[in-house]
Design an enzyme around this catalytic site. Structure first.
Site, short mmCIF file in Angstrom:
data_model
loop_
_atom_site.label_atom_id
_atom_site.label_comp_id
_atom_site.label_asym_id
_atom_site.label_seq_id
_atom_site.Cartn_x
_atom_site.Cartn_y
_atom_site.Cartn_z
N SER A 1 -13.22 0.29 3.93
CA SER A 1 -12.04 -0.63 4.43
C SER A 1 -12.28 -1.12 5.71
O SER A 1 -13.14 -0.96 6.45
CB SER A 1 -10.82 0.54 4.29
OG SER A 1 -9.87 0.19 5.25
N HIS B 1 0.82 -1.26 0.07
CA HIS B 1 -0.08 -0.03 0.04
C HIS B 1 0.88 1.24 -0.06
O HIS B 1 0.12 2.37 -0.33
CB HIS B 1 -0.96 -0.06 1.26
CG HIS B 1 -2.10 -0.82 1.12
ND1 HIS B 1 -2.30 -2.33 0.80
CD2 HIS B 1 -3.63 -0.45 1.17
CE1 HIS B 1 -3.48 -2.60 0.92
NE2 HIS B 1 -4.37 -1.49 0.83
C1 MIC Z 1 -8.70 -0.28 0.72
O1 MIC Z 1 -8.81 -0.83 -0.53
O2 MIC Z 1 -9.42 0.48 0.91
C2 MIC Z 1 -7.69 -0.80 1.53
C3 MIC Z 1 -6.53 0.30 1.51
O3 MIC Z 1 -7.05 -1.91 0.97
C4 MIC Z 1 -8.17 -1.09 2.81
C5 MIC Z 1 -7.06 -1.39 3.90
C6 MIC Z 1 -6.48 -0.05 4.37
O4 MIC Z 1 -7.15 0.79 4.52
O5 MIC Z 1 -5.32 -0.21 4.83
C7 MIC Z 1 -9.35 -2.36 2.93
O6 MIC Z 1 -9.79 -2.41 2.02
O7 MIC Z 1 -9.45 -2.83 3.92
FE1 SF4 Z 2 -4.81 -2.45 -2.45
FE2 SF4 Z 2 -7.46 -2.27 -1.30
FE3 SF4 Z 2 -6.83 -1.35 -3.83
FE4 SF4 Z 2 -6.61 -3.76 -3.31
S1 SF4 Z 2 -8.44 -2.78 -3.06
S2 SF4 Z 2 -5.23 -2.97 -4.80
S3 SF4 Z 2 -5.83 -3.88 -1.33
S4 SF4 Z 2 -5.94 -0.53 -1.80
#
Ligand code: MIC
Ligand code: SF4
Length: 754
Positions: free
Chosen positions: A642, A95
């Site tokens: 998330s 990330h």
């Molecule tokens: C997302 O797709 O919103 C994320 C970033 O992957 C999040 C996790 C996060 O906020 O670190 C998720 O989906 O849980």
């Molecule tokens: Fe990364 Fe979340 Fe996006 Fe998937 S949905 S690529 S885990 S930020």
């Protein structure tokens, strides 16, 4: 190399007996969901568990964490006094890598600028026996599917798209870091027994229709709330005809309908995928127990009798969809896009098309998109829009480079970013985004909330399959329907794109030089984990205070949020990902994206102590400094999106004691409970209207706070009038202990120390 083979063998050895016991207990044939859940119970109960009612303790087989959530999860884990994680666990650095100029440079910059955090994650993993996937190795869900997922298994992951592993027939559930911490310390993990939606797929995907369109269609039908409390189980002939990675796409985006997870029964597509990813041993083990890795035949013959809801979808009739803008459930079939764009005044000129992400970056996806790019070259076209590709893992990246797809993309003007989340999570230095102009982009990611990809709230993002996104990027037009429309090429001729073709799996096999894995030390007890006291990125955690034992009185309204309030609104990502390991610093983004009901302003709320308007985190800090608790009020599906527990820890840290809403998203509600907050819902949703800008709250009934018993809230308004309202909660006895102790972690620590 297959990871953790012994654990998989043990799961399969015990499965038949456990499933038989469950079948007896329930006295009926079983869905796949029930089989996996009952095979992972902490204890077999005396009587059947009631779906949607009973809280149940499970023993998941493994845990996965990504860098942006692992920091908080592991900072919590470190305080528990264990030497090693109790179940196989992994950390994935994906990330924190910003997409700007292209894979190589971006990765080098990210490794350098996040050095402190990556060093922390690498050493903490090494110390506690956790597998570490270095930056550049790929996106958590893709890496898990390629290496760890196995049919019939159960896992949790600190990311809401953990359900991606359903592509290999797992029950894989997204959770907050505190839940992961429970499992890593060896405690069972609790979940309310989900209800089950059966999706019956008939027919075959053909032409331009893809697995992505299955879930875009389902999202349109069920909406962002429709899956809450459910596991979605796909079955039928149509399911067998979808590749394992295609199934992964469908399960991945089940997060967008709020589903606990989604899964598919074991079939030949999974066997093929396991073999192609060097896990023939696991395929052989799964084949031996295959009747247990899918739902019972009686269930699929009479689904209405066994599922809580059944949805029918004939894949022969499925059209490609574009979902958006601003919400993943606004589904428009491509044939209706011309009308929809006109009616809604959406800009039809597409500036950027992006493919990849954890949702859609398999070899199959990329090969089919590359086929369109090749067609474009042959037919004398280039991409009118900018075109970006984010591969999901180094293994996919290495293989697609070897097979020439990257060259093809570059020939139509594409740029390849690092194997990471990048633009999907706002880690995208998009030129000109700061001008905040209205514009349209299309992508094959899963989320499209306002400002998510590039920080510009006026960017309208539409979600589609990698194939449709590629066609639209070539056309540069949102309304381009590749099934019927033509394009003009460099010779002025009218040309048409043929339906895409590709390979489910690489004909020459997958390959990779360095997948980016670092195994932990056998004995990590001497490994030093460094958190500098003056760091702005990492901060050791102080335990939250325990409940005072009295009713909460005199709490001030912090914000009454209006409309959609996702975790992106509560704790924005993008540039703020920097502070994911530092609670005090990240708290400066608390609710800065939420709309204030009283003035429609963003990050502009009234400070009841001074009467002045200020930013949400700053007003919260002033209440906290004055020793006054506060309340956040919200609308429907509050906390959608998330798994980030920062959205719960920040309010906790800044003195918010109650979050009172019309309804919650599952993971967020649990995260609030885990951090010792009161997560409450209006008994009468219209009472939302009673909350005024100057309201002060008292909560009555906490002294005998108990499961199933509503609480009372007194709303004291500035003009001296009062309202008394009933508020509901879903706390069970254990969760009430978390509230009393100040957090679930305080409960664990008390247990470990006693
Ligand atoms: C997302 O797709 O919103 C994320 C970033 O992957 C999040 C996790 C996060 O906020 O670190 C998720 O989906 O849980
Ligand atoms: Fe990364 Fe979340 Fe996006 Fe998937 S949905 S690529 S885990 S930020």
């Amino acid at each position: 190399m297959a990871f953790d083979l012994e654990i998989i063998k043990k799961v399969y050895a015990e499965m038949p007996g456990k499933i038989e016991a469950a079948r007896k207990l329930l006295g009926k044939p079983l869905t796949l969901t029930e089989k996996i859940l009952y095979a992972h119970l902490d204890k077999m109960p005396e009587k059947a568990l009631e779906r949607g009612v009973d809280y149940v303790n499970f023993r998941p087989d493994r845990v996965a964490m990504q860098d942006a959530t692992a920091q908080m999860a592991l900072l919590q884990f470190m305080t528990c006094g264990r030497d090693k994680v109790a179940v196989p666990s992994t950390v994935h650095c994906d990330h924190l890598i910003q997409a700007k100029s292209g894979a190589g440079t971006d990765l080098d910059i990210a490794i350098d600028s996040n050095k402190e955090v990556f060093d922390f994650l690498s050493s903490v993993s090494n110390r506690y026996g956790i597998g570490f996937w270095k930056p550049g190795a790929g996106i958590i869900h893709q890496v898990v599917l390629e290496n760890y997922a196995f049919p019939g298994g159960m896992m949790i992951g600190t990311d809401s798209h953990t359900p991606n592993a359903g592509g290999l027939g797992m029950v894989a559930i997204g959770v907050g870091g505190a839940d992961a911490c429970d499992v890593m310390v060896g405690l069972p993990w609790e979940l309310r027994m989900p209800k089950v939606i059966g999706v019956h797929l008939t027919g075959n995907l053909n032409g331009w229709a893809t697995p992505k369109d299955v879930i875009l269609w389902v999202a349109g039908k069920l909406t962002v709330k429709g899956g809450i409390g459910y596991i979605v189980e796909y079955f039928g002939e149509g399911a067998k005809n979808i590749s394992a990675t295609g199934k992964g796409t469908i399960c991945n985006m089940g997060a967008e309908i709020g589903a606990t997870t989604s899964t598919f029964g074991y079939d030949e597509s999974m066997e093929r995928y396991l073999k192609a990813t060097n896990r023939a041993e696991i395929a052989a083990l799964a084949n031996d127990v295959k009747e247990h890795l899918t739902g019972d035949a009686e269930v699929y013959a009479n689904p209405e009798e066994y599922f809580d809801q059944v949805i029918e979808l004939n894949l022969d009739e499925l059209e490609p969809y574009l979902n958006g803008p601003f919400t993943p459930d606004l589904a428009t079939p491509i044939s209706k896009m011309k009308e929809a764009a006109k009616a809604n005044n959406w800009p039809t000129n597409v500036e950027v098309g992006l493919i990849g992400s954890c949702t859609n970056s398999s070899y199959e996806d990329i090969s089919r998109a590359a086929n369109l790019a090749e067609q474009a070259i042959e037919k004398g076209l280039t991409a009118k829009a900018e075109y970006k590709i984010t591969p999901g893992s180094e293994m996919v990246n290495y293989t697609i480079t070897r097979d020439g797809f990257i060259d093809t993309f570059e020939k139509i003007g594409g740029t390849v970013f690092a194997n990471a989340c990048g633009p999907c999570i706002g880690m995208w230095a998009r030129e000109g985004a700061d001008k905040k102009e209205r514009n349209t982009i299309v992508h094959s990611f899963n989320r499209n909330f306002a400002a998510r990809q590039d920080g510009n709230p006026n960017t309208m993002a539409f979600v589609g399959s990698p194939e449709l996104v590629t066609a639209i990027a070539i056309a540069g037009d949102l309304t381009f329907n590749p099934m019927t429309d033509t394009l003009i090429n460099d010779k002025g001729e009218e040309v048409k794109l043929d339906p895409p073709t590709g390979w489910e799996l690489p004909p020459k096999g997958f390959d990779v030089e360095d997948a980016g894995f670092q195994a932990p030390a056998k004995d990590g007890s001497n490994v030093e984990v460094i958190v500098r006291p003056d760091s702005e990125r990492l901060q050791l955690l102080e335990p939250f205070p325990a409940w005072s034992g009295k009713d909460l009185k005199g709490l001030k309204l912090l914000i009454k949020a209006k409309g959609k309030c996702t975790t992106d609104h509560i704790s924005m990502a993008g540039p703020w990902l920097r502070f994911r390991g530092h609670l005090d610093n990240i708290s400066n983004n608390m609710l800065i994206g939420a709309t204030n009901y009283f003035n429609d302003g963003i990050n502009k709320i009234k400070n009841q102590l001074t009467g002045e308007y200020g930013e949400v985190p700053s007003v919260a800090r002033q209440y906290k400094a004055a020793g006054i608790g506060s309340v956040v009020v919200g609308d429907e599906n509050y906390g959608e999106g998330s798994s980030r527990e920062h959205a719960a820890m920040e309010p906790r840290h800044l003195g918010v004691q109650v979050v009172l809403v019309k309804s919650f998203a599952r993971i967020h509600e649990t995260n609030l409970k885990k951090q010792g907050m009161l997560a409450l819902t209006f008994d009468n949703k219209d009472d939302y209207e009673l909350i005024q800008e100057d309201t002060t709250f008292d909560i009555i009934g906490l002294e005998d706070f108990s499961a199933g018993k509503p609480l009372t809230m007194i709303l004291n308004h500035a003009d001296g009038s009062k309202d008394e309202i009933t508020v509901n909660h879903t706390y069970n006895a254990q969760q009430i202990e978390w509230f009393k102790a100040g957090s679930s972690l305080n409960v664990i620590r008390n247990q470990m120390n006693s």
